[in-house]
Design an enzyme around this catalytic site. Structure first.
Site, PDB file in Angstrom:
ATOM      1  N   LYS A  79       0.840  -1.206   0.000  1.00  0.00           N
ATOM      2  CA  LYS A  79       0.000   0.000   0.000  1.00  0.00           C
ATOM      3  C   LYS A  79       0.873   1.254   0.000  1.00  0.00           C
ATOM      4  CE  LYS A  79      -0.169  -0.536   5.006  1.00  0.00           C
ATOM      5  NZ  LYS A  79      -0.831  -1.266   6.090  1.00  0.00           N
ATOM      6  N   ARG A 125     -10.179  -0.427  14.672  1.00  0.00           N
ATOM      7  CA  ARG A 125      -9.924   0.442  13.535  1.00  0.00           C
ATOM      8  C   ARG A 125     -10.814  -0.064  12.414  1.00  0.00           C
ATOM      9  NH1 ARG A 125      -3.775   0.732  11.367  1.00  0.00           N
ATOM     10  NH2 ARG A 125      -4.532  -1.170  10.407  1.00  0.00           N
ATOM     11  N   TYR A 148      14.744  31.503   4.946  1.00  0.00           N
ATOM     12  CA  TYR A 148      13.652  32.254   5.554  1.00  0.00           C
ATOM     13  C   TYR A 148      13.955  32.601   7.006  1.00  0.00           C
ATOM     14  CZ  TYR A 148      10.622  31.249   1.584  1.00  0.00           C
ATOM     15  OH  TYR A 148      10.079  31.188   0.332  1.00  0.00           O
ATOM     16  N   MET A 157      10.263  24.850   0.783  1.00  0.00           N
ATOM     17  CA  MET A 157       9.388  23.874   0.123  1.00  0.00           C
ATOM     18  C   MET A 157      10.162  23.022  -0.893  1.00  0.00           C
ATOM     19  SD  MET A 157       5.969  24.536  -2.156  1.00  0.00           S
ATOM     20  CE  MET A 157       5.097  25.434  -0.893  1.00  0.00           C
TER      21      MET A 157
HETATM   22  C1  LIG Z   1      -0.013  -2.124   6.745  1.00  0.00           C
HETATM   23  C2  LIG Z   1      -0.502  -3.440   7.167  1.00  0.00           C
HETATM   24  C3  LIG Z   1       0.373  -4.516   7.303  1.00  0.00           C
HETATM   25  C4  LIG Z   1       1.868  -4.361   7.274  1.00  0.00           C
HETATM   26  O1  LIG Z   1       2.280  -3.806   8.519  1.00  0.00           O
HETATM   27  P1  LIG Z   1       3.804  -3.478   8.853  1.00  0.00           P
HETATM   28  O2  LIG Z   1       3.762  -3.007  10.270  1.00  0.00           O
HETATM   29  O3  LIG Z   1       4.244  -2.415   7.927  1.00  0.00           O
HETATM   30  O4  LIG Z   1       4.585  -4.725   8.679  1.00  0.00           O
HETATM   31  C5  LIG Z   1      -0.188  -5.771   7.549  1.00  0.00           C
HETATM   32  N1  LIG Z   1      -1.519  -5.925   7.689  1.00  0.00           N
HETATM   33  C6  LIG Z   1      -2.381  -4.896   7.605  1.00  0.00           C
HETATM   34  C7  LIG Z   1      -3.827  -5.140   7.787  1.00  0.00           C
HETATM   35  C8  LIG Z   1      -1.911  -3.618   7.368  1.00  0.00           C
HETATM   36  O5  LIG Z   1      -2.761  -2.588   7.309  1.00  0.00           O
END
Ligand SMILES: *Cc1c(COP(=O)(O)O)cnc(C)c1O
Length: 348
Positions: free
Chosen positions: A41, A135, A251, A299
């Site tokens: 992701k 969550r 700045y 920036m």
């Molecule tokens: C992001 C995520 C992972 C990976 O977690 P890490 O701590 O980066 O290893 C695994 N499972 C779910 C559901 C996640 O959201």
């Protein structure tokens, strides 16, 4: 007019795909009999899906986790859609239809999502069970809901909240997951993220889901020294100037020269993830030389001290990104350090 080719970028992210593959193999070796997947992701935590996913696939990964449906098109050139899951599940009929069309599996997170998925034709999916992170995920008490029982669940999973710590919450979540799994018909079970892999074989089940440790993060003290850096940002020098005593930089004139300096203006700023807080005490590197940041981070630019160092305009300087070290110094998490890297990096 037709657009000519874009000139080479002044910011690039070098990705050590051998280190990435070695990190995956290490985590796979620590996952016992379980298969080892990969969380990719957020553009593979900022490293770039285009670099990370082919390397992970070649290493042996067969399960790839995204968060958003918008992340799907970038990954499908590299892997079969049946290997890909979207953790946020389906919010609406449009997302469910997109899942059906692409063959990417949603991770169903609630009774509402389960009904939506069934209403869109259903089919294989995954199921997230909330064992205490509060969550996303179906509460164990809702697993007997007919909408959940009717699902065709490939992987039933849960997510650990405190795997990076020696916390009583880990054993509580493990017990909750074991008892919940007894009430779900699923072909496979999965609990551990990167840190969870180090909690022992009870946590491995059929599939582990590492993310941060693939990309160079030391997610748990037990992996210290075993995980290699993967992402190496580099930024070009766009101007060099001589400073006289009394000249200030940047700045608000927060830094003033007390002697002659040679200073390099470098093409990286907070829009690229080099945040203001990384300025004071921070430095870039060039062939072993430390180049301290002078003044405030802008920036698009920072200014660094190159006095006595052989650096010329056009040279690329290294931005330190040894995750455990930079995290300890900056106070940002290893996750944040990677995912704030902006869109202007050449990741090709
Ligand atoms: C992001 C995520 C992972 C990976 O977690 P890490 O701590 O980066 O290893 C695994 N499972 C779910 C559901 C996640 O959201």
């Amino acid at each position: 007019m037709t657009m000519p080719d874009t000139p080479a970028a002044s910011l690039r992210l070098r990705v050590d795909t051998d280190a990435l593959a070695a990190n995956w193999r290490y985590l796979d070796s620590q996952s016992g009999a379980a298969a080892t997947g990969a969380a990719v992701k957020a553009n593979a935590y900022g490293v770039g899906v285009n670099r990370a996913v082919p390397a992970l696939l070649a290493a042996g990964a067969r399960h790839f986790f995204l968060a958003h449906w918008s992340e799907v098109p970038a990954i499908l050139p590299y892997v079969e859609s049946s290997m890909v899951s979207v953790l946020h599940g389906v919010r609406n009929a449009e997302e469910a239809a997109f899942a059906k069309e692409t063959g990417v599996l949603p991770v169903i997170n609630s009774v509402r999502q389960a009904a939506l998925w069934a209403g869109s034709g259903g089919g294989p999916c995954h199921l997230m069970i909330d064992t205490g992170i509060n969550r996303l995920g179906v509460r164990p008490g809702d697993l007997s809901d007919p909408a959940i029982s009717a699902l065709d669940v490939s992987i039933a999973m849960s997510h650990l909240a405190s795997a990076d710590e020696d916390s009583a919450q880990n054993a509580k979540q493990l017990a909750a997951f074991q008892s919940a799994a007894a009430h779900v018909e699923a072909r496979h079970l999965s609990l551990a993220n990167s840190a969870g892999i180090m909690l022992g074989s009870n946590y491995h089940f059929d599939l582990t889901r590492p993310g941060i440790a693939l990309y160079g993060g030391t997610a748990h003290p037990a992996m210290a020294g075993k995980i290699a850096q993967v992402a190496y940002p580099e930024a070009a020098v766009i101007q060099i100037r001589e400073l006289s005593p009394g000249d200030s930089v940047g700045y608000n004139a927060l830094w003033t020269a007390d002697k002659p300096y040679r200073a390099a203006t470098v093409s990286i700023g907070y829009a690229d993830g080099f945040l203001r807080m990384m300025g004071p005490g921070g430095a870039l590197h060039h062939r072993g030389a430390q180049l301290p940041v002078l003044g405030k981070v802008s920036m698009d630019m920072i200014v660094v001290d190159v006095s006595g160092v052989e650096v010329k305009e056009g040279d690329f300087l290294s931005v330190p990104l040894d995750l455990p070290a930079v995290s300890a110094r900056s106070g940002l998490s290893q996750y944040e350090l990677l995912t704030v890297l902006g869109h202007r990096f050449d990741r090709s």
